[in-house]
Design a protein around this motif. Structure first.
Motif, PDB file in Angstrom:
ATOM      1  N   VAL A 243       0.833  -1.208   0.000  1.00  0.00           N
ATOM      2  CA  VAL A 243       0.000   0.000   0.000  1.00  0.00           C
ATOM      3  C   VAL A 243       0.867   1.258   0.000  1.00  0.00           C
ATOM      4  O   VAL A 243       0.556   2.248  -0.674  1.00  0.00           O
ATOM      5  CB  VAL A 243      -0.955  -0.017   1.209  1.00  0.00           C
ATOM      6  N   GLU A 292      -6.182  -4.920   2.915  1.00  0.00           N
ATOM      7  CA  GLU A 292      -5.667  -3.977   1.933  1.00  0.00           C
ATOM      8  C   GLU A 292      -6.610  -2.791   1.739  1.00  0.00           C
ATOM      9  O   GLU A 292      -6.172  -1.633   1.691  1.00  0.00           O
ATOM     10  CB  GLU A 292      -5.408  -4.664   0.596  1.00  0.00           C
ATOM     11  N   ARG A 296      -5.701   1.100   2.556  1.00  0.00           N
ATOM     12  CA  ARG A 296      -5.796   2.129   1.496  1.00  0.00           C
ATOM     13  C   ARG A 296      -6.711   3.268   1.921  1.00  0.00           C
ATOM     14  O   ARG A 296      -6.457   4.432   1.600  1.00  0.00           O
ATOM     15  CB  ARG A 296      -6.267   1.499   0.185  1.00  0.00           C
TER      16      ARG A 296
END
Length: 299
Positions: A243, A292, A296
């Motif tokens: 990320v 994830e 983000r």
């Protein structure tokens, strides 16, 4: 809904207050430093009352829900004095809260009491649900004592939900910024063996889960507040690196973390795989079920 929050000036409390105000709820915040926070923008639209409250300060009987988040941070070296403060800050505040309910100065329909997945102890192999038994380490002992006090509210007709929080990821507090820092400096890597589990949860989902438990009468007893997809530490670090667009290469050995942090290193070097069965069965939908997408959003 009129909601009273004890210990709401910290990381989770501020996020919860923001979410409840978004939903149109009225919030009364009890704090030992109420006067200090009256000028803080985060608390502009809440009613601040000194803790412990005086009868004439606010109509406590009108509170439909009480959320207890009080407790000294565990992010400190766990010497004997710190352990005593960590335990007593949780148990004594909860005991005082139960006293107000017993005396009917507070008469809520539900008590949402913070707890932690540390209740289960640690394991590399086991999967823990709300049906799992307690562990035997320091955090397990603290959460058991904390929950035992909260359970007393049920004797007075109050529904009790004990929210066992995982590793809460969010802005301006919690573990995330410390976990991101090595990667921002290009020295990120696996912590310890890398096989330990990280049962994480996005701060937004914590606030949503607490609000969900307030209005859902089927939610009571222990409630795991963790995302449905925990990961091992190696995967956590690799996802952070992805990320941030940084390398994942420089490991931090367990013995070094133990020297640096003492017994508190257990928070990093050990873990538990915890599943939020009760929330999922009740129909709660996580906004951030995967790591994830959570990172983000936050990064």
């Amino acid at each position: 809904m009129r909601v009273a929050i004890v210990g709401g000036t910290g990381f989770i409390g501020r996020a919860l207050i923001h979410y409840l105000l978004e939903q149109g709820d009225q919030v009364v915040l009890f704090s030992r430093s109420a006067d200090v926070y009256r000028t803080v923008p985060d608390f502009k639209h809440v009613q601040l009352v000194s803790w412990p409250p005086q009868r004439e300060a606010v109509s406590l009987a009108e509170m439909e829900a009480v959320v207890n988040l009080a407790g000294e941070t565990i992010n400190q070296r766990w010497n004997s004095k710190a352990k005593k403060r960590i335990l007593s800050s949780r148990v004594e505040t909860t005991r005082h809260l139960i006293g107000l309910i017993k005396e009917q100065n507070l008469n809520p329909k539900v008590l949402i009491n913070a707890s932690a997945v540390g209740y289960y102890g640690t394991s590399v192999e086991d999967v823990f649900t709300e049906e799992s038994g307690p562990g035997a380490d320091f955090l397990a002992e603290v959460t058991q004592a904390w929950e035992k006090e909260a359970d007393q509210a049920a004797h007075y007709g109050v529904r009790v939900a004990k929210m066992r929080l995982g590793v809460v990821l969010g802005h301006k507090g919690g573990a995330l910024e410390k976990m991101l820092l090595p990667y921002r400096l290009f020295v990120g890597g696996t912590l310890g063996s890398g096989q330990q589990w990280v049962s994480w949860v996005h701060i937004r989902d914590v606030a949503r889960a607490i609000a969900f438990a307030m209005v859902n009468s089927d939610i009571q007893g222990p409630v795991n507040v963790t995302a449905p997809h925990p990961v091992r530490m190696t995967t956590f670090g690799q996802t952070v690196a992805k990320v941030l667009g940084r390398p994942h290469w420089l490991p931090a050995p367990g013995f070094a973390l133990k020297l640096l942090l003492g017994e508190m290193s257990d928070l990093i070097l050990k873990g538990q795989c915890v599943k939020p069965d009760k929330l999922l069965e009740a129909g709660f939908k996580f906004q951030f079920p995967h790591l994830e997408e959570a990172l983000r959003d936050l990064v």
